[in-house]
Design a protein around this motif. Structure first.
Motif, PDB file in Angstrom:
ATOM      1  N   PRO A  99       9.701   2.867  -2.165  1.00  0.00           N
ATOM      2  CA  PRO A  99       8.469   3.458  -1.618  1.00  0.00           C
ATOM      3  C   PRO A  99       7.684   2.505  -0.729  1.00  0.00           C
ATOM      4  O   PRO A  99       6.857   2.956   0.063  1.00  0.00           O
ATOM      5  N   ALA A 100       7.913   1.199  -0.848  1.00  0.00           N
ATOM      6  CA  ALA A 100       7.210   0.244   0.011  1.00  0.00           C
ATOM      7  C   ALA A 100       7.624   0.379   1.467  1.00  0.00           C
ATOM      8  O   ALA A 100       6.947  -0.124   2.363  1.00  0.00           O
ATOM      9  N   LEU A 101       8.749   1.080   1.715  1.00  0.00           N
ATOM     10  CA  LEU A 101       9.242   1.277   3.081  1.00  0.00           C
ATOM     11  C   LEU A 101       8.793   2.605   3.683  1.00  0.00           C
ATOM     12  O   LEU A 101       9.069   2.867   4.855  1.00  0.00           O
ATOM     13  N   ASP A 102       8.138   3.454   2.900  1.00  0.00           N
ATOM     14  CA  ASP A 102       7.694   4.752   3.413  1.00  0.00           C
ATOM     15  C   ASP A 102       6.774   4.560   4.611  1.00  0.00           C
ATOM     16  O   ASP A 102       5.939   3.654   4.624  1.00  0.00           O
TER      17      ASP A 102
ATOM     18  N   GLY B 180       0.809  -1.217   0.000  1.00  0.00           N
ATOM     19  CA  GLY B 180       0.000   0.000   0.000  1.00  0.00           C
ATOM     20  C   GLY B 180       0.834   1.256   0.000  1.00  0.00           C
ATOM     21  O   GLY B 180       0.436   2.279  -0.562  1.00  0.00           O
ATOM     22  N   ALA B 181       2.007   1.211   0.641  1.00  0.00           N
ATOM     23  CA  ALA B 181       2.895   2.379   0.667  1.00  0.00           C
ATOM     24  C   ALA B 181       3.443   2.664  -0.728  1.00  0.00           C
ATOM     25  O   ALA B 181       3.477   3.823  -1.175  1.00  0.00           O
ATOM     26  N   ALA B 182       3.884   1.612  -1.422  1.00  0.00           N
ATOM     27  CA  ALA B 182       4.391   1.793  -2.784  1.00  0.00           C
ATOM     28  C   ALA B 182       3.285   2.268  -3.718  1.00  0.00           C
ATOM     29  O   ALA B 182       3.497   3.135  -4.572  1.00  0.00           O
ATOM     30  N   GLU B 183       2.108   1.726  -3.524  1.00  0.00           N
ATOM     31  CA  GLU B 183       0.966   2.122  -4.340  1.00  0.00           C
ATOM     32  C   GLU B 183       0.622   3.591  -4.134  1.00  0.00           C
ATOM     33  O   GLU B 183       0.338   4.317  -5.090  1.00  0.00           O
ATOM     34  N   ALA B 184       0.663   4.043  -2.881  1.00  0.00           N
ATOM     35  CA  ALA B 184       0.348   5.438  -2.579  1.00  0.00           C
ATOM     36  C   ALA B 184       1.356   6.380  -3.227  1.00  0.00           C
ATOM     37  O   ALA B 184       0.990   7.434  -3.767  1.00  0.00           O
ATOM     38  N   SER B 185       2.629   6.026  -3.181  1.00  0.00           N
ATOM     39  CA  SER B 185       3.665   6.864  -3.788  1.00  0.00           C
ATOM     40  C   SER B 185       3.431   7.019  -5.281  1.00  0.00           C
ATOM     41  O   SER B 185       3.529   8.126  -5.830  1.00  0.00           O
TER      42      SER B 185
ATOM     43  N   VAL C 174       6.582  14.958  -6.028  1.00  0.00           N
ATOM     44  CA  VAL C 174       7.995  14.804  -5.680  1.00  0.00           C
ATOM     45  C   VAL C 174       8.364  13.343  -5.415  1.00  0.00           C
ATOM     46  O   VAL C 174       9.545  12.981  -5.467  1.00  0.00           O
ATOM     47  N   ASN C 175       7.360  12.498  -5.176  1.00  0.00           N
ATOM     48  CA  ASN C 175       7.653  11.084  -4.936  1.00  0.00           C
ATOM     49  C   ASN C 175       8.340  10.431  -6.134  1.00  0.00           C
ATOM     50  O   ASN C 175       9.108   9.474  -5.971  1.00  0.00           O
TER      51      ASN C 175
END
Length: 380
Positions: A315-318, A296-301, A307-308
């Motif tokens: 991004p999966a670690l955000d 979900g984190a990578a998807e959101a980015s 700027v992402n």
């Protein structure tokens, strides 16, 4: 990942149950303890207001969302960020009671007084006005705003807690001090924003786990002297030095089982933290980085873009969903960490960032905080 699959991945078997689930749902034939961290953003606009909201029958949506997420995560030990502190501990007791009603019993608690809102007596931001939140030891509308709190199923050894919250920044060995218009400020400015504590917890197997919490200040909102960036890096370095055997007063040697956790406000590759600031802890020879992640984190980015798209990190670690539209925005970053000792066995880890298809869970997470809860399961 669908709604039921998400709940399965997020669900946690009670502590000390054999066959506990790992991050992927596979059986782990070991006794596990779940350590979690959540920067709640529950700090209220005035003293006592969070306590008031906890006592309401119909709680504000943000508070209700935080309580729901905590209950489903089912941690055995959790560090909570941005929880207002009061000397009598009433807010913490009210939070424990609210969680107990929702099915999560964490009978033991600890919170030390943070440096937020504590006056320095100096005009730190140089605007000609004293005693503003910007002039405190750490930003805070009032004393105790946005502190840290530990809740645990297991006994906290209060008599053995060490607090280093009042340590002067200048007393840290090789402190990276800025050049300020009034150098006398450094005679009173403390290192910690919220606090540095060594909190031992008695585990069921007879061993002790030392929690080393931290909420480092944001490395922005300053000038070319980079006061906040330098302080952020040195706040992280405190625990690296401590793990190496240094303490301000040489009170005791740290045991082999420790966990550094909290908001470091530093991404390994992106953002405005000083280069290498977080690497001292992530790469420390005594620590390991389980790197909790979520699709979900990578998807959101990818969905939010901005700027992402220029970020170099995975991004999966955000762990935080910050603005990303303007070039000056930080975007989504990894700023929250759980770093256990290498002597501990990690059975699983996770980041609660639901995907867009999980509408209700994602809405709840966004209502609760811009930050996302992270957890690590330790096997014993």
């Amino acid at each position: 990942m669908g709604f039921l699959a998400s709940l399965k991945a997020f669900w946690h078997v009670p502590a000390l149950a054999l066959g506990a689930l790992s991050a992927l749902g596979a059986p782990v034939q070991a006794e596990t303890i779940r350590i979690a961290y959540f920067h709640t953003e529950l700090s209220a606009k005035g003293p006592g207001l969070l306590l008031r909201d906890l006592g309401k029958e119909k709680r504000p949506k943000q508070l209700a969302a935080v309580l729901s997420i905590l209950s489903r995560a089912a941690p055995d030990i959790i560090l909570l960020g941005d929880i207002d502190y009061d000397a009598g501990g009433q807010t913490l007791r009210a939070l424990q009671a609210a969680l107990t009603k929702s099915g999560l019993s964490l009978a033991h608690a600890y919170a030390g007084a943070p440096n937020t809102g504590v006056p320095t007596g100096y005009d730190l931001d140089g605007d000609g006005r004293l005693e503003e939140p910007e002039d405190a030891q750490a930003y805070g509308e009032f004393r105790g705003a946005g502190g840290l709190a530990i809740l645990s199923r297991y006994p906290i050894l209060h008599d053995e807690v060490l607090e280093f919250t009042d340590l002067l920044w200048s007393d840290l060995p090789a402190a990276d001090l800025p050049t300020l218009p009034d150098p006398d400020v450094l005679q009173v400015l403390r290192l910690s924003s919220t606090g540095h504590w060594d909190v031992p917890i008695q585990l069921p197997n007879g061993s002790r786990l030392h929690l080393l919490p931290l909420h480092a200040m944001a490395p922005v909102f300053d000038g070319p002297e980079d006061r906040n960036g330098r302080r952020n890096a040195d706040q992280q370095r405190f625990w690296a030095d401590y793990l190496n055997g240094w303490t301000p007063a040489l009170q005791r040697a740290l045991g082999p089982q420790a966990v550094v956790l909290g908001t470091l406000n530093a991404d390994p590759l992106d953002g405005e933290a000083r280069p290498g600031a977080v690497a001292r802890l992530r790469g420390h020879p005594k620590l390991q980085d389980p790197a909790p992640s979520a699709e979900g984190a990578a998807e959101a980015s990818a969905r939010q873009g901005g700027v992402n798209t220029a970020h170099r990190g995975d991004p999966a670690l955000d762990t935080v969903d910050w603005p990303d539209d303007r070039p000056s925005d930080p975007g989504n970053l990894r700023v929250d960490y759980i770093l256990p000792s290498r002597t501990l066995t990690v059975a699983g880890s996770g980041l609660h960032w639901p995907g867009a298809a999980e509408v209700e869970l994602l809405e709840e997470a966004e209502t609760a905080s811009r930050h996302r809860l992270i957890w690590v399961d330790l096997a014993f």
